[in-house]
Design a protein around this motif. Structure first.
Motif, PDB file in Angstrom:
ATOM      1  N   SER A  70       0.813  -1.217   0.000  1.00 15.20           N
ATOM      2  CA  SER A  70       0.000   0.000   0.000  1.00 15.20           C
ATOM      3  C   SER A  70       0.852   1.276   0.000  1.00 15.20           C
ATOM      4  N   LYS A  71       2.142   1.165   0.306  1.00 18.51           N
ATOM      5  CA  LYS A  71       3.001   2.360   0.312  1.00 18.51           C
ATOM      6  C   LYS A  71       3.680   2.630  -1.035  1.00 18.51           C
ATOM      7  N   LEU A  72       3.513   1.695  -1.972  1.00 18.72           N
ATOM      8  CA  LEU A  72       4.243   1.830  -3.240  1.00 18.72           C
ATOM      9  C   LEU A  72       3.905   3.128  -3.966  1.00 18.72           C
ATOM     10  N   GLU A  73       2.598   3.410  -4.030  1.00 21.66           N
ATOM     11  CA  GLU A  73       2.159   4.572  -4.804  1.00 21.66           C
ATOM     12  C   GLU A  73       2.747   5.875  -4.232  1.00 21.66           C
ATOM     13  N   LEU A  74       2.682   5.970  -2.896  1.00 25.27           N
ATOM     14  CA  LEU A  74       3.228   7.160  -2.224  1.00 25.27           C
ATOM     15  C   LEU A  74       4.708   7.339  -2.570  1.00 25.27           C
ATOM     16  N   ILE A  75       5.458   6.246  -2.496  1.00 28.64           N
ATOM     17  CA  ILE A  75       6.910   6.346  -2.735  1.00 28.64           C
ATOM     18  C   ILE A  75       7.186   6.685  -4.202  1.00 28.64           C
ATOM     19  N   LEU A  76       6.471   6.000  -5.106  1.00 27.88           N
ATOM     20  CA  LEU A  76       6.695   6.270  -6.535  1.00 27.88           C
ATOM     21  C   LEU A  76       6.345   7.717  -6.871  1.00 27.88           C
ATOM     22  N   ASN A  77       5.267   8.232  -6.276  1.00 32.44           N
ATOM     23  CA  ASN A  77       4.888   9.630  -6.535  1.00 32.44           C
ATOM     24  C   ASN A  77       5.957  10.598  -6.055  1.00 32.44           C
ATOM     25  N   LYS A  78       6.516  10.314  -4.901  1.00 33.95           N
ATOM     26  CA  LYS A  78       7.575  11.188  -4.384  1.00 33.95           C
ATOM     27  C   LYS A  78       8.756  11.197  -5.356  1.00 33.95           C
ATOM     28  N   LEU A  79       9.113  10.002  -5.854  1.00 29.82           N
ATOM     29  CA  LEU A  79      10.257   9.930  -6.779  1.00 29.82           C
ATOM     30  C   LEU A  79       9.925  10.653  -8.089  1.00 29.82           C
ATOM     31  N   LYS A  80       8.679  10.496  -8.541  1.00 32.52           N
ATOM     32  CA  LYS A  80       8.274  11.178  -9.782  1.00 32.52           C
ATOM     33  C   LYS A  80       8.334  12.696  -9.612  1.00 32.52           C
ATOM     34  N   ASN A  81       8.131  13.156  -8.376  1.00 34.53           N
ATOM     35  CA  ASN A  81       8.217  14.602  -8.103  1.00 34.53           C
ATOM     36  C   ASN A  81       9.657  15.065  -7.867  1.00 34.53           C
ATOM     37  N   GLY A  82      10.615  14.166  -8.101  1.00 38.34           N
ATOM     38  CA  GLY A  82      12.029  14.565  -8.012  1.00 38.34           C
ATOM     39  C   GLY A  82      12.655  14.386  -6.644  1.00 38.34           C
ATOM     40  N   GLU A  83      11.906  13.794  -5.689  1.00 39.59           N
ATOM     41  CA  GLU A  83      12.527  13.569  -4.372  1.00 39.59           C
ATOM     42  C   GLU A  83      13.468  12.375  -4.443  1.00 39.59           C
ATOM     43  N   LYS A  84      14.449  12.388  -3.540  1.00 39.66           N
ATOM     44  CA  LYS A  84      15.422  11.284  -3.511  1.00 39.66           C
ATOM     45  C   LYS A  84      15.142  10.422  -2.282  1.00 39.66           C
ATOM     46  N   GLY A  85      15.208   9.095  -2.478  1.00 41.13           N
ATOM     47  CA  GLY A  85      14.819   8.216  -1.370  1.00 41.13           C
ATOM     48  C   GLY A  85      15.782   7.073  -1.131  1.00 41.13           C
ATOM     49  N   ALA A  86      15.623   6.464   0.035  1.00 42.16           N
ATOM     50  CA  ALA A  86      16.423   5.288   0.394  1.00 42.16           C
ATOM     51  C   ALA A  86      15.557   4.346   1.216  1.00 42.16           C
ATOM     52  N   PHE A  87      15.973   3.107   1.268  1.00 43.78           N
ATOM     53  CA  PHE A  87      15.257   2.112   2.076  1.00 43.78           C
ATOM     54  C   PHE A  87      16.239   1.462   3.037  1.00 43.78           C
ATOM     55  N   ILE A  88      15.842   1.361   4.307  1.00 42.99           N
ATOM     56  CA  ILE A  88      16.649   0.595   5.273  1.00 42.99           C
ATOM     57  C   ILE A  88      15.721  -0.325   6.046  1.00 42.99           C
ATOM     58  N   SER A  89      16.234  -1.480   6.429  1.00 44.13           N
ATOM     59  CA  SER A  89      15.443  -2.339   7.321  1.00 44.13           C
ATOM     60  C   SER A  89      16.022  -2.209   8.726  1.00 44.13           C
ATOM     61  N   ASP A  90      15.528  -3.009   9.658  1.00 50.65           N
ATOM     62  CA  ASP A  90      15.986  -2.844  11.043  1.00 50.65           C
ATOM     63  C   ASP A  90      17.480  -3.129  11.182  1.00 50.65           C
ATOM     64  N   ALA A  91      17.960  -4.134  10.446  1.00 49.50           N
ATOM     65  CA  ALA A  91      19.381  -4.490  10.530  1.00 49.50           C
ATOM     66  C   ALA A  91      19.773  -5.300   9.309  1.00 49.50           C
ATOM     67  N   GLY A  92      20.994  -5.086   8.868  1.00 43.06           N
ATOM     68  CA  GLY A  92      21.501  -5.849   7.723  1.00 43.06           C
ATOM     69  C   GLY A  92      20.945  -5.323   6.408  1.00 43.06           C
ATOM     70  N   TYR A  93      20.908  -6.221   5.433  1.00 40.11           N
ATOM     71  CA  TYR A  93      20.414  -5.832   4.110  1.00 40.11           C
ATOM     72  C   TYR A  93      18.895  -5.838   4.090  1.00 40.11           C
ATOM     73  N   PRO A  94      18.282  -4.762   3.561  1.00 42.83           N
ATOM     74  CA  PRO A  94      16.847  -4.871   3.299  1.00 42.83           C
ATOM     75  C   PRO A  94      16.643  -5.989   2.267  1.00 42.83           C
ATOM     76  N   LEU A  95      15.473  -6.572   2.256  1.00 39.75           N
ATOM     77  CA  LEU A  95      15.090  -7.670   1.342  1.00 39.75           C
ATOM     78  C   LEU A  95      15.665  -9.034   1.731  1.00 39.75           C
ATOM     79  N   ILE A  96      16.693  -9.071   2.589  1.00 35.95           N
ATOM     80  CA  ILE A  96      17.225 -10.369   3.004  1.00 35.95           C
ATOM     81  C   ILE A  96      16.513 -10.736   4.312  1.00 35.95           C
ATOM     82  N   SER A  97      15.497 -11.603   4.167  1.00 36.87           N
ATOM     83  CA  SER A  97      14.575 -11.925   5.279  1.00 36.87           C
ATOM     84  C   SER A  97      14.007 -10.641   5.873  1.00 36.87           C
ATOM     85  N   ASP A  98      13.808  -9.673   5.062  1.00 34.94           N
ATOM     86  CA  ASP A  98      13.303  -8.359   5.465  1.00 34.94           C
ATOM     87  C   ASP A  98      12.463  -7.783   4.331  1.00 34.94           C
ATOM     88  N   PRO A  99      11.659  -6.759   4.605  1.00 34.43           N
ATOM     89  CA  PRO A  99      10.826  -6.189   3.539  1.00 34.43           C
ATOM     90  C   PRO A  99      11.643  -5.484   2.450  1.00 34.43           C
TER      91      PRO A  99
END
Ligand code: SAM
Length: 280
Positions: A70-99
């Motif tokens: 449900s957060k995808l649209e919000l994030i994509l819109n921000k990027l389309k508006n020229g904002e710069k973003g990053a993703f972090i999980s609680d620890a280690g690599y995001p996506l590795i047993s993490d969202p």
């Protein structure tokens, strides 16, 4: 074919964060997080501690496994508006047993590029400190589902020759190792605990030794590293017996017929296969 040059524009950054010692957070990771407009974090409160420590103050967007679609649209819109973003999980690599996987898929589908800022993860230190074979390895992550699902997953990996890496919570570790032992039988086992923290420990044992006398003080975060299947002949035989089993259950063949068919197809002795099936 899609070729994304990470730095022909501004990429969306996937940043690994410390699994213990904060000194493992690289200057590059800190600079990247300072450079973006917003940071998506698995748990904004956990990440706020890390970010405050490094004096990073940014808009935080909570993105966890229950809301990431449900957060995808919000994030994509921000990027389309020229904002710069990053993703972090609680620890280690995001996506590795993490969202993070739905987000990365959506970014690529929407022609944004990503750049991964390398850093700590529990997987590789557990593997390379294990003294087990590092040539080929399989990361299983958490064993998911109910007991039956776990057994099925383990059966799937039983014949793998690769070193196997499993993430587990401390309160389940004794039961999980007992289950692994029932499926895999005896193998080397290394428990990598509290990596990059004060009580870091590698326990070099085996599935049988551990199951006979499990320590009672296994607290903290744990990775299990398990020797691959080294028993090539039995391994191959087990595969053939699985095929015999399939012919018996799916094609209603007799044991004799099924073992003859598999023996013929795989060029092995039909008597050996028949006897092995009976002894199974
Ligand atoms: N994204 C993380 C990574 O890159 O390793 C994994 C996150 S997963 C939700 C958490 C699991 O990773 C823990 O249950 C444990 O199995 C493992 N883990 C994370 N930090 C660890 C550490 N410091 N020592 C040992 N295992 C750790």
């Amino acid at each position: 074919m899609k070729r994304n040059k990470s730095f022909s524009g501004t990429p969306f950054y996937l940043v690994a964060t410390p699994i213990g010692n904060l000194e493992e957070f690289s200057p590059r990771a800190v600079n990247v997080l300072r450079s973006v407009d917003f940071i998506c974090a698995e748990d904004t409160r956990t990440s706020a501690v890390l970010l405050n420590h490094f004096g990073i103050k940014k808009e935080l967007i909570s993105v966890h496994k229950f809301n990431e679609q449900s957060k995808l649209e919000l994030i994509l819109n921000k990027l389309k508006n020229g904002e710069k973003g990053a993703f972090i999980s609680d620890a280690g690599y995001p996506l590795i047993s993490d969202p993070g996987h739905p987000l990365v898929k959506a970014l690529i589908a929407n022609d944004f590029s990503v750049s991964v800022i390398n850093g700590p993860s529990a997987l590789l230190p557990a593997l390379i400190g294990s003294a087990l074979d590092t040539e080929t390895f399989t990361f299983i992550g958490f064993l998911k589902g109910n007991n039956k699902d776990v057994l099925n997953t383990l059966k799937r990996y039983k014949s793998y020759k690769d070193t196997l890496i499993i993430y587990e919570a401390p309160h389940r570790v004794v039961k999980t190792i007992a289950t692994i032992y029932t499926v895999f039988a005896e193998r080397k086992l290394v428990i990598a605990r509290e990596l990059s923290k004060l009580h870091e420990e590698y326990i070099y044992t085996s599935l049988a030794e551990f199951s006979a006398n499990p320590p009672t003080d296994l607290k903290g975060e744990i990775v299990l590293v398990i020797e691959g299947n080294k028993d090539e002949e039995n391994n191959d035989l087990a595969d053939l017996l699985d095929k015999v089993e399939l012919l018996i259950s799916n094609e209603n063949m007799s044991v004799k017929k099924a073992t003859s068919v598999v023996a013929l197809l795989y060029n092995v002795s039909k008597n050996k296969l028949y006897n092995a099936y009976l002894k199974r």
